[in-house]
Design a protein around this motif. Structure first.
Motif, PDB file in Angstrom:
ATOM      1  N   LEU A   1      -6.265   2.703  -1.331  1.00 60.32           N
ATOM      2  CA  LEU A   1      -5.049   3.218  -0.708  1.00 60.32           C
ATOM      3  C   LEU A   1      -5.415   3.472   0.752  1.00 60.32           C
ATOM      4  O   LEU A   1      -6.503   3.977   1.039  1.00 60.32           O
TER       5      LEU A   1
ATOM      6  N   ASN B   1       0.091   1.090   0.104  1.00 60.45           N
ATOM      7  CA  ASN B   1       0.546   2.240  -0.684  1.00 60.45           C
ATOM      8  C   ASN B   1       0.539   1.917  -2.185  1.00 60.45           C
ATOM      9  O   ASN B   1       0.287   0.781  -2.589  1.00 60.45           O
ATOM     10  N   ARG B   2       0.795   2.923  -2.989  1.00 64.77           N
ATOM     11  CA  ARG B   2       0.750   2.745  -4.452  1.00 64.77           C
ATOM     12  C   ARG B   2       1.776   1.742  -4.931  1.00 64.77           C
ATOM     13  O   ARG B   2       1.509   0.943  -5.827  1.00 64.77           O
TER      14      ARG B   2
END
Ligand code: DAV
Length: 401
Positions: free
Chosen positions: A248, A253-254
């Motif tokens: 990350l 991003n996730r």
């Protein structure tokens, strides 16, 4: 945070599943003048790479031409050295200095010749005008460059993915690669473009810099990009066959990682690993998988999940400190590009000619160093790993954990 994977087995080099065979003899290049209907009917994909180390056959090498100074937007300010802030503020939209770029260009031309001499087919993006201003309904920007194909293009097996990169100035960077993408597609590659981020203000924490804690927030899992929509840079990923490692970061991003995992399916497992890094962007100057059983780590950025490699029997080797002089211009990155290396196969590694301690380490490890001078080219933010995208390696999908 490491996502434990059921697939982390102690068996090594298990060979399973779908196998895409590739090799230069099997690939015929389409003539661009040839109508699509008359393309070569190929069963083998010209795109095929599962890891960072199988024998490299074809690579895209980025371009210096028209590299443009970006505006100092929050997502850039969060990652670049503070020494560049004023320069970017004063020169946004202009080309980088001519003389510096002339030297970088000749270094890259020589780098291409060296790769060709090593038997690799070298492809280049198109020359486009990155200084041209553009607007979307959400923002206005100028471009950046097509110097680092590693940031945009992610090759996983026979699929080449245009990543949903996080910087506004990179919104249209894919345009420089479209001639190549179309050619690879005509010749049988699976070509994917990830959902294009809007890059509206919601994607960014606009107060990230104002908070004054730029260097402390990543440790708390806070980055300049939000979870408004998926984003990732391909350079935040390192491929080891069925296991792919990523971090990350300010660019990944996730939601971006989740999108990729769903896209590539359960043949692969993406593991999130984090390094102690106060401005994370791109994993390839922090943790580099060199070949099965060998991982190079940055001593200034310890990886919290390094035991995953140790438990699987991998040797963990610390990269020597870079030797680049402190006053050398690095607009985009630290000097740790010394460890940003491209493997040509299990035995050959491309390393900067100026980085003697890194060369010595590799020689001690039994690797042959292919030396290239990227001193001026590295000012644009990449070493031999970033400046390239390995389009085809001769190997198959295996498991190393
Ligand atoms: O400073 O270590 C490296 C970025 C490589 N694309 C750094 C960032």
């Amino acid at each position: 945070m490491f996502i434990p994977a059921g697939s982390l087995l102690n068996t090594t080099f298990r060979q399973l599943g779908r196998k895409v065979i590739c090799g230069p003899v099997l690939v015929t290049r389409s003539k661009s003048s040839q109508p699509y209907e008359q393309r070569n009917e190929l069963t083998k994909s010209p795109v095929c790479s599962y890891n960072e180390w199988d024998c490299l056959e074809e690579a895209i090498v980025g371009r210096v031409e028209n590299a443009t100074v970006p505006e100092l937007t929050p997502e850039i300010q969060a990652v670049i050295p503070e020494t560049s802030w004023d320069y970017f503020k004063e020169n946004a939209g202009k080309f980088f200095p001519t003389e510096h770029m002339r030297k970088a260009r000749s270094e890259i031309a020589e780098f291409c010749r060296i790769l060709e001499h090593e038997g690799i087919t070298v492809r280049r993006p198109d020359i486009i005008d990155h200084a041209k201003s553009f607007s979307t309904p959400d923002f206005t920007s100028t471009g950046l460059y097509a110097a680092m194909p590693r940031d945009l293009l992610l090759v996983i097996g026979d699929e080449i993915i245009e990543s949903p990169m996080a910087w506004r100035c990179r919104f249209f960077e894919y345009r420089a690669y479209r001639s190549l993408m179309k050619e690879y597609f005509r010749d049988g590659a699976k070509w994917t473009t990830a959902p294009k981020p809007l890059m509206s203000d919601e994607l960014y924490d606009m107060d990230y810099i104002k908070s004054g804690k730029r260097l402390e927030l990543p440790a708390k899992g806070r980055y300049v990009t939000t979870e408004f929509e998926p984003c990732f840079d391909a350079a935040d990923f390192q491929r080891a066959g069925r296991d792919i490692f990523c971090q990350l970061s300010h660019t990944t991003n996730r939601m971006g990682i989740d999108w990729l995992q769903r896209q590539i399916g359960d043949e692969y497992t993406i593991h999130i690993v984090q390094c102690q890094d106060d401005a994370p962007m791109h994993i390839d100057a922090s943790l580099c998988l060199l070949k099965p059983g060998l991982v190079l780590v940055n001593p200034d950025r310890p990886c919290y999940q390094i035991d995953v490699f140790k438990k699987a029997g991998w040797d963990v080797v610390e990269a020597p400190r870079p030797t680049t002089p402190r006053d050398h211009t690095m607009w985009f990155s630290s000097t740790w590009l010394s460890m940003n290396v491209l493997m040509l196969d299990h035995n050959r590694v491309v390393v900067d000619v100026n980085e003697i301690p890194t060369q010595k380490l590799f020689e001690k490890l039994g690797l042959e160093c292919i030396k290239v001078d990227l001193r001026f080219a590295s000012s644009l933010g990449g070493g031999s790993h970033c400046w390239t995208c390995d389009v085809r390696r001769n190997g198959s999908l295996e498991s190393y954990f």
